[in-house]
Design an enzyme around this catalytic site. Sequence first.
Site, PDB file in Angstrom:
ATOM      1  N   SER A 212       0.820  -1.214   0.000  1.00 37.11           N
ATOM      2  CA  SER A 212       0.000   0.000   0.000  1.00 37.11           C
ATOM      3  C   SER A 212       0.854   1.265   0.000  1.00 37.11           C
ATOM      4  O   SER A 212       0.368   2.349  -0.337  1.00 37.11           O
ATOM      5  CB  SER A 212      -0.910   0.011   1.236  1.00 37.11           C
ATOM      6  OG  SER A 212      -0.137  -0.008   2.427  1.00 37.11           O
ATOM      7  N   LYS A 213       2.118   1.146   0.366  1.00 32.74           N
ATOM      8  CA  LYS A 213       2.985   2.318   0.467  1.00 32.74           C
ATOM      9  C   LYS A 213       3.318   2.930  -0.896  1.00 32.74           C
ATOM     10  O   LYS A 213       3.782   4.073  -0.964  1.00 32.74           O
ATOM     11  CB  LYS A 213       4.269   1.969   1.214  1.00 32.74           C
ATOM     12  CG  LYS A 213       4.045   1.548   2.665  1.00 32.74           C
ATOM     13  CD  LYS A 213       3.400   2.630   3.497  1.00 32.74           C
ATOM     14  CE  LYS A 213       3.329   2.251   4.963  1.00 32.74           C
ATOM     15  NZ  LYS A 213       2.733   3.306   5.807  1.00 32.74           N
TER      16      LYS A 213
END
Length: 346
Positions: free
Chosen positions: A47-48
């Site tokens: 998700s980063k």
Amino acid sequence: MKEDLKVYDNVLQLVGNTPLIHLNKITEGFKGQFSAKVEAFNPGHSSKDRIALYIIEEAEKKGILKPGDTIIETTSGNTGFSIAMVSIIKGYDCILAVSSKSSKDKIDMLRTMGAKVYVCPANVPADDERSYYQVAKRLHEEIKGSVYINQYFNQLNIDAHFNSTGPEIWNQTEGQITHLVACSGTGGTISGTARFLKAKNPEVKIIGIDAFGSVLKKYHETREFDEEEIYPYRIEGLGKNLIPTATDFDVIDKFIKVTDEDAAHTARELARTEGMFAGYTSGAAMQGLKQLNEEGEFDENSKVVVIFPDHGSRYMSKIYSDDWMNEQGFFDTQTESATHTIEVIK
């Protein structure tokens, strides 16, 4: 993207629009419907990617980042990988201060992506000069033409998920989501997603997953920072020994804590039952969901989304290593080691 050929110009165009996948076997007998937002489908497998691309492009728009500059960040591994990936495409140097708790796999990946890596001791106070927070700050002061992303205290961390993860989940559930379950580290993912969902429907319940040894749950309940809560734990990218301003505690309804051991076993269970090779924090999120089910949080009308932040390949030397699991004391008479599935033919 060139529409006629369906060919992408670079990997950054693949960030976001990750799938929502029903959880079937691991939630058998649970009340409600359960789906996972599988962030490993991002090109950097976490998700980063969302915050790395969003924050860097915002810095470019504002003229803060210029060609040839250096990007500096503190990371448990995933944000660093994403920043290194974006830096390669956009032509920036990348320096990362990494917690020693990060798996060897993650650190090796960061170096492979061209980043200069400083490994800092995990179990020191945030204001200790050796902590990865302080090391990153020092490097930023020393290096001319550097930009410090500072994800723990950067409101753009929240904005990235408000503008992407939140709308995606709302659309994928056709607005029927009743609960969001997500791990909280920097707090950007849960806060940004929650802000969007709550704006659409204030009744959506937001539940954060915290670790034993972290201060977040108690701070949410009392607004007091209690150093007595802090002790070493193994899960990466979850919980904190400080209070990140990238966490909007007002949009989170409750926190639940999970243990290192339960999170590790549940990550392995996800692989065996759903065919999802997910990371340590994904195991923590799923374990939190299990505990919430045992507490009677859900009913037949619940439509629950749990965010799985990253891919299991980053934990081969940790939770997916029988040796590591044994060293932690995570295998016992009730929990059989997976080594019996390996047979060597001589």
